[in-house]
Design a protein around this motif. Structure first.
Motif, PDB file in Angstrom:
ATOM      1  N   GLY A 105       0.744  -1.243  -0.076  1.00  0.00           N
ATOM      2  CA  GLY A 105      -0.175  -0.006   0.021  1.00  0.00           C
ATOM      3  C   GLY A 105       0.922   1.255  -0.135  1.00  0.00           C
ATOM      4  O   GLY A 105       0.510   2.132  -0.732  1.00  0.00           O
ATOM      5  N   ILE A 108       2.047   1.687  -3.374  1.00  0.00           N
ATOM      6  CA  ILE A 108       1.326   2.192  -4.330  1.00  0.00           C
ATOM      7  C   ILE A 108       0.991   3.923  -4.157  1.00  0.00           C
ATOM      8  O   ILE A 108       0.783   4.368  -5.078  1.00  0.00           O
ATOM      9  CB  ILE A 108      -0.212   1.631  -3.989  1.00  0.00           C
ATOM     10  CG1 ILE A 108      -0.050  -0.004  -4.616  1.00  0.00           C
ATOM     11  CG2 ILE A 108      -1.274   2.350  -4.731  1.00  0.00           C
ATOM     12  CD1 ILE A 108      -1.409  -0.598  -4.026  1.00  0.00           C
ATOM     13  N   GLY A 152      -6.851   3.143   1.727  1.00  0.00           N
ATOM     14  CA  GLY A 152      -7.322   2.938   0.351  1.00  0.00           C
ATOM     15  C   GLY A 152      -6.205   2.068  -0.516  1.00  0.00           C
ATOM     16  O   GLY A 152      -6.719   0.831  -0.885  1.00  0.00           O
ATOM     17  N   PRO A 153      -4.992   2.330  -0.560  1.00  0.00           N
ATOM     18  CA  PRO A 153      -3.909   1.438  -1.331  1.00  0.00           C
ATOM     19  C   PRO A 153      -3.890   0.300  -0.614  1.00  0.00           C
ATOM     20  O   PRO A 153      -3.930  -0.694  -1.463  1.00  0.00           O
ATOM     21  CB  PRO A 153      -2.751   2.312  -1.150  1.00  0.00           C
ATOM     22  CG  PRO A 153      -2.877   3.703  -0.744  1.00  0.00           C
ATOM     23  CD  PRO A 153      -4.285   3.663   0.024  1.00  0.00           C
ATOM     24  N   LEU A 156      -6.728  -1.651  -1.970  1.00  0.00           N
ATOM     25  CA  LEU A 156      -6.609  -1.857  -3.460  1.00  0.00           C
ATOM     26  C   LEU A 156      -5.665  -3.171  -3.688  1.00  0.00           C
ATOM     27  O   LEU A 156      -5.980  -3.941  -4.427  1.00  0.00           O
ATOM     28  CB  LEU A 156      -5.846  -0.557  -4.070  1.00  0.00           C
ATOM     29  CG  LEU A 156      -5.419  -0.921  -5.500  1.00  0.00           C
ATOM     30  CD1 LEU A 156      -6.662  -1.180  -6.236  1.00  0.00           C
ATOM     31  CD2 LEU A 156      -4.863   0.356  -6.193  1.00  0.00           C
ATOM     32  N   ALA A 159      -7.514  -6.260  -3.048  1.00  0.00           N
ATOM     33  CA  ALA A 159      -8.196  -6.563  -4.258  1.00  0.00           C
ATOM     34  C   ALA A 159      -7.714  -7.270  -5.446  1.00  0.00           C
ATOM     35  O   ALA A 159      -8.256  -8.239  -6.127  1.00  0.00           O
ATOM     36  CB  ALA A 159      -8.902  -5.213  -4.860  1.00  0.00           C
ATOM     37  N   VAL A 160      -6.427  -7.033  -5.673  1.00  0.00           N
ATOM     38  CA  VAL A 160      -5.667  -7.940  -6.625  1.00  0.00           C
ATOM     39  C   VAL A 160      -5.516  -9.293  -6.123  1.00  0.00           C
ATOM     40  O   VAL A 160      -5.689 -10.192  -6.790  1.00  0.00           O
ATOM     41  CB  VAL A 160      -4.246  -7.111  -6.658  1.00  0.00           C
ATOM     42  CG1 VAL A 160      -3.506  -7.992  -7.662  1.00  0.00           C
ATOM     43  CG2 VAL A 160      -4.654  -5.715  -7.571  1.00  0.00           C
TER      44      VAL A 160
END
Length: 495
Positions: A105, A108, A152-153, A156, A159-160
């Motif tokens: 994160g 990112i 947030g990151p 994300l 999610a991957v």
């Protein structure tokens, strides 16, 4: 139903390489070489690669492919009493997954910052004060509040991993590996070639590889080389057994293992050249000795490198390339960690892949939010120390003792891997695993335990060491034993 299989040998190797290649290749190997004799370190490093890395990888590939199961079920098939070892390895993977994703994160975020060098002239102050918002009153047990610009990151990144594990071996993990690995190698190669053209870059590389052959008489250097091999190859915590369980029955185990290890170690060397070329240029631009700019770990990635990017030509291009490489390396490793956990849950419970991925990734995402707080870095640092220096290496040692000594499965396993491989391994393979690797691990773990017991790592409070260090390890052991005593594996476990 048949167990899932890789669509191609290339897909499997890229996925295995993606698991082995992580952030440690970029920020840990160069510093380890620099600290342990420079170019002379490559002698014990390659010796460790040949006598520990390749044999251990062959063993785990062979176990997974022969038994067609994730680590807990694979060990239970060897002996019901060994299943708890598999769950201990899965617990290591689970803990690493929860804090490793925080670093992804950060990478990112820094990928976005790098287009405009948002960290400004004081990269150190920006990272600790502005980005992490780490306060003097924060600690492993005083985390503060959630930092939503980090949450947030982190989500994300989850999610991957969720997409890859939810969609399956061929559609998710293999397809992702075929994209991410070539991209990663290309970016690092381009970055390396570009920074080597800069003033002072060659001096930095020379400093890295300048041999101090006197270091070869230091046992600590050899221990460091073996430790780095075990760290970098993702062995000992369920990943490679899970990945190889999806191999077809006639897969060439020995060749696959050798290729995975050689590619991983080659990437480490390439990353070392890239990092020290950047540091050499940075030292030349600032008119200081390279010893004043060398660092490792988080400090290298998020403080030293951003400072160097400020000095680079075309920082808006080279900066994003570097941090995108970090993100890609992180993604590939995190996906493999999650697959080790998801596949183990599927084997044990008979859950569908979609259910297992949803429950485990969802739960992991919630736990990982602890590392997206003001004190998240300090919690990460403490937990990582005990996981890497005690739990992971101990897991490797126990696996060797169980397979090589208690159950004496080495001859049977050697016969199996040779029967499906073009290149065969001889008795040297058994010797290195049963004697050499065990001896080295005993020395390394012994030193690490003495250090951990006699010193409060990082100056953290004793209470924090007991809770997030020794307490966490004890909970992992107890949890592993309890899981191994749950109901037996369903018939549909291989679906």
């Amino acid at each position: 139903m048949q167990r899932e299989q890789w669509a191609s040998r290339t897909g499997f190797i890229l996925a295995a390489v993606g698991s082995a290649i992580g952030l440690g290749n970029i920020w840990r190997f160069p510093y380890m070489a620099y600290e342990n004799g420079g170019g002379a370190f490559l002698i014990p490093y390659f010796f460790a690669m040949l006598t520990a890395g390749i044999p251990f990888m062959i063993m785990e590939f062979g176990l997974g492919q022969k038994l067609r199961s994730a680590a807990p079920r694979a060990f239970s098939l060897l002996s019901s009493k060994a299943e708890s070892l598999g769950w201990f390895q899965v617990s290591i993977a689970a803990v690493i997954a929860c804090y490793y994703v925080a670093v992804i994160g950060w990478a990112i975020s820094y990928f976005g910052f790098s287009f405009t060098q948002s960290w400004g002239a004081d990269a150190n102050g920006f990272f600790f004060n502005n980005y992490l918002q780490l306060g003097s009153d924060n600690g492993p047990s005083a985390l503060g509040s959630l930092q939503w610009h980090i949450v947030g990151p982190v989500l994300l990144a989850w999610a991957v991993s969720f997409y890859a594990t939810y969609t399956g071996v061929r559609t998710g993990i293999e397809r992702l590996g075929k994209i991410l690995m070539p991209v990663l190698f290309l970016m690092v190669l381009v970055l390396t070639l570009r920074v080597l053209m800069l003033p002072g870059a060659v001096d930095g590389v020379n400093w890295l590889f300048k041999p101090d052959f006197g270091a070869l008489t230091n046992p600590d250097v050899w221990s460091a080389a073996y430790g780095q091999i075990f760290f970098t190859l993702s062995v000992g915590f369920a990943i490679m057994i899970a990945y190889s369980s999806y191999l077809p029955k006639k897969s060439d185990i020995n060749n696959n293992a050798m290729m995975t290890v050689f590619i991983n170690c080659g990437f480490s060397l390439l990353a070392g050249v890239m990092i020290f070329a950047v540091l050499g240029y940075m030292a030349a631009e600032q008119g200081v000795a390279i010893t004043e700019v060398v660092s490792a770990g988080v400090g290298l990635a998020f403080v030293t490198i951003p400072t160097a990017i400020n000095l680079l030509p075309l920082p808006w291009l080279l900066g994003p390339m570097f941090f995108l490489a970090l993100v890609v390396a992180g993604f590939s490793s995190h996906v493999s960690i999650m697959e080790a956990i998801v596949s183990s849950a599927m084997d044990k419970t008979g859950w569908s892949r979609r259910k297992a991925a949803s429950v485990i990734c969802g739960g992991g995402a919630i736990v990982s939010l602890a590392f997206a707080t003001n004190g998240g870095l300090l919690l990460l640092d403490l937990v990582d120390y005990y996981i890497n220096n005690v739990a992971l290496l101990t897991s490797c040692l126990i696996e060797l003792l169980v397979v090589g000594w208690v159950l004496f499965k080495m001859p049977e396993l050697r016969s199996h891997v040779n029967s499906v491989s073009e290149i065969t391994v001889g008795r040297w393979w058994e010797f290195t695993l049963r004697y050499l690797c065990v001896a080295m691990l005993l020395v390394i773990i012994g030193n690490n335990l003495l250090t951990a017991i006699s010193e409060n790592y990082g100056g953290y409070a004793t209470a924090d060491q007991l809770v997030f260090g020794w307490g966490l390890l004890a909970a992992m052991v107890v949890g592993s034993v309890l899981l191994s005593r749950q109901t037996s594996y369903p018939v549909a476990a291989e679906a």
